[in-house]
Motif scaffolding. Sequence first.
Motif, PDB file in Angstrom:
ATOM      1  N   ASP A 129       0.878  -1.175   0.000  1.00 62.60           N
ATOM      2  CA  ASP A 129       0.000   0.000   0.000  1.00 62.60           C
ATOM      3  C   ASP A 129       0.913   1.222   0.000  1.00 62.60           C
ATOM      4  OD1 ASP A 129      -1.577   2.200   0.645  1.00 62.60           O
ATOM      5  OD2 ASP A 129      -2.796   1.090   2.099  1.00 62.60           O
ATOM      6  N   ARG A 130       1.028   1.856  -1.166  1.00 61.31           N
ATOM      7  CA  ARG A 130       1.940   2.988  -1.315  1.00 61.31           C
ATOM      8  C   ARG A 130       1.378   4.288  -0.748  1.00 61.31           C
ATOM      9  NH1 ARG A 130       5.823   2.511  -6.048  1.00 61.31           N
ATOM     10  NH2 ARG A 130       5.828   0.314  -6.567  1.00 61.31           N
ATOM     11  N   MET A 131       0.098   4.320  -0.468  1.00 63.90           N
ATOM     12  CA  MET A 131      -0.482   5.538   0.120  1.00 63.90           C
ATOM     13  C   MET A 131      -0.276   5.563   1.630  1.00 63.90           C
ATOM     14  SD  MET A 131      -4.002   6.392  -1.905  1.00 63.90           S
ATOM     15  CE  MET A 131      -4.271   7.793  -0.830  1.00 63.90           C
ATOM     16  N   HIS A 132      -0.440   4.399   2.278  1.00 63.94           N
ATOM     17  CA  HIS A 132      -0.325   4.334   3.739  1.00 63.94           C
ATOM     18  C   HIS A 132       0.962   3.639   4.177  1.00 63.94           C
ATOM     19  CE1 HIS A 132      -4.731   4.627   2.942  1.00 63.94           C
ATOM     20  NE2 HIS A 132      -4.581   5.601   3.827  1.00 63.94           N
ATOM     21  N   TYR A 133       1.784   3.269   3.212  1.00 61.02           N
ATOM     22  CA  TYR A 133       3.075   2.610   3.465  1.00 61.02           C
ATOM     23  C   TYR A 133       2.918   1.399   4.374  1.00 61.02           C
ATOM     24  CZ  TYR A 133       4.750   6.771   1.195  1.00 61.02           C
ATOM     25  OH  TYR A 133       4.938   7.777   0.283  1.00 61.02           O
ATOM     26  N   ARG A 134       2.181   0.435   3.865  1.00 61.45           N
ATOM     27  CA  ARG A 134       1.984  -0.844   4.545  1.00 61.45           C
ATOM     28  C   ARG A 134       2.312  -1.958   3.560  1.00 61.45           C
ATOM     29  NH1 ARG A 134      -3.657   1.118   6.755  1.00 61.45           N
ATOM     30  NH2 ARG A 134      -2.959   2.285   8.561  1.00 61.45           N
ATOM     31  N   ILE A 135       2.748  -3.067   4.119  1.00 60.63           N
ATOM     32  CA  ILE A 135       3.093  -4.214   3.281  1.00 60.63           C
ATOM     33  C   ILE A 135       2.626  -5.486   3.969  1.00 60.63           C
ATOM     34  CG2 ILE A 135       5.418  -4.435   4.270  1.00 60.63           C
ATOM     35  CD1 ILE A 135       6.387  -5.208   1.429  1.00 60.63           C
ATOM     36  N   ARG A 136       2.057  -6.387   3.186  1.00 67.69           N
ATOM     37  CA  ARG A 136       1.655  -7.713   3.675  1.00 67.69           C
ATOM     38  C   ARG A 136       2.466  -8.748   2.925  1.00 67.69           C
ATOM     39  NH1 ARG A 136      -3.535  -8.638   1.883  1.00 67.69           N
ATOM     40  NH2 ARG A 136      -3.416 -10.675   2.854  1.00 67.69           N
ATOM     41  N   SER A 137       3.028  -9.691   3.673  1.00 68.54           N
ATOM     42  CA  SER A 137       3.845 -10.724   3.039  1.00 68.54           C
ATOM     43  C   SER A 137       3.648 -12.048   3.753  1.00 68.54           C
ATOM     44  CB  SER A 137       5.320 -10.319   3.062  1.00 68.54           C
ATOM     45  OG  SER A 137       5.769 -10.131   4.396  1.00 68.54           O
ATOM     46  N   ILE A 138       4.021 -13.100   3.064  1.00 69.48           N
ATOM     47  CA  ILE A 138       3.922 -14.444   3.622  1.00 69.48           C
ATOM     48  C   ILE A 138       5.201 -15.198   3.245  1.00 69.48           C
ATOM     49  CG2 ILE A 138       2.704 -15.360   1.595  1.00 69.48           C
ATOM     50  CD1 ILE A 138       1.083 -17.118   3.560  1.00 69.48           C
ATOM     51  N   GLY A 139       5.620 -16.057   4.148  1.00 64.60           N
ATOM     52  CA  GLY A 139       6.799 -16.871   3.878  1.00 64.60           C
ATOM     53  C   GLY A 139       6.486 -18.333   4.116  1.00 64.60           C
ATOM     54  N   TRP A 140       7.107 -19.182   3.319  1.00 59.75           N
ATOM     55  CA  TRP A 140       6.986 -20.626   3.478  1.00 59.75           C
ATOM     56  C   TRP A 140       8.344 -21.151   3.899  1.00 59.75           C
ATOM     57  CZ3 TRP A 140       4.867 -17.835  -0.463  1.00 59.75           C
ATOM     58  CH2 TRP A 140       3.476 -17.891  -0.584  1.00 59.75           C
TER      59      TRP A 140
END
Length: 163
Positions: free
Chosen positions: A112-123
């Motif tokens: 989210d470039r407007m609110h500077y958030r990132i969601r990620s997942i790792g295996w």
Amino acid sequence: MADRELDLTEAQEAIKSKYPPINKKYEYLDHTADVQLHSWGDSLEEAFEQVAMAMFGYMTDTETVEPIDTMEVESEGDDLESLLFHFLDDWLFKFSADLFFVPREVKVLHIDRMHYRIRSIGWGEEFRLSKHPQGTEVKAITYSAMQIHEEMDKPHIFVIIDI
């Protein structure tokens, strides 16, 4: 020092041979007392994924990691650089202070470039010296000389990690 080769046991080689090779879009650049990670990708998301994997690749051979468990990481910042800092710092926390989780792969689900958030997942799985080769401990992420280049078709990221 474009690639780091760690000595692997027969068991580690066997795990490595069970899975397809990881497509690595990163390298290690020499830096005085630390190491600079340089990653790239076809998108900013992929460049973020690759810089996280470069960090973990410095700690162990990620191709010996089995994708047994999943871990989700959500991070936020005040701008793109602080978002990158917190993204890497949150993943490092999952390894060093939380569950000793080491991913074989990290996927960025959304930036989210407007609110500077990132969601990620790792295996991946829990790091165990009996199973995974020991590389170099990463102590911290730094802002020093941090760069995110998006001008080109292929974004590039540079981050110095404290080892």
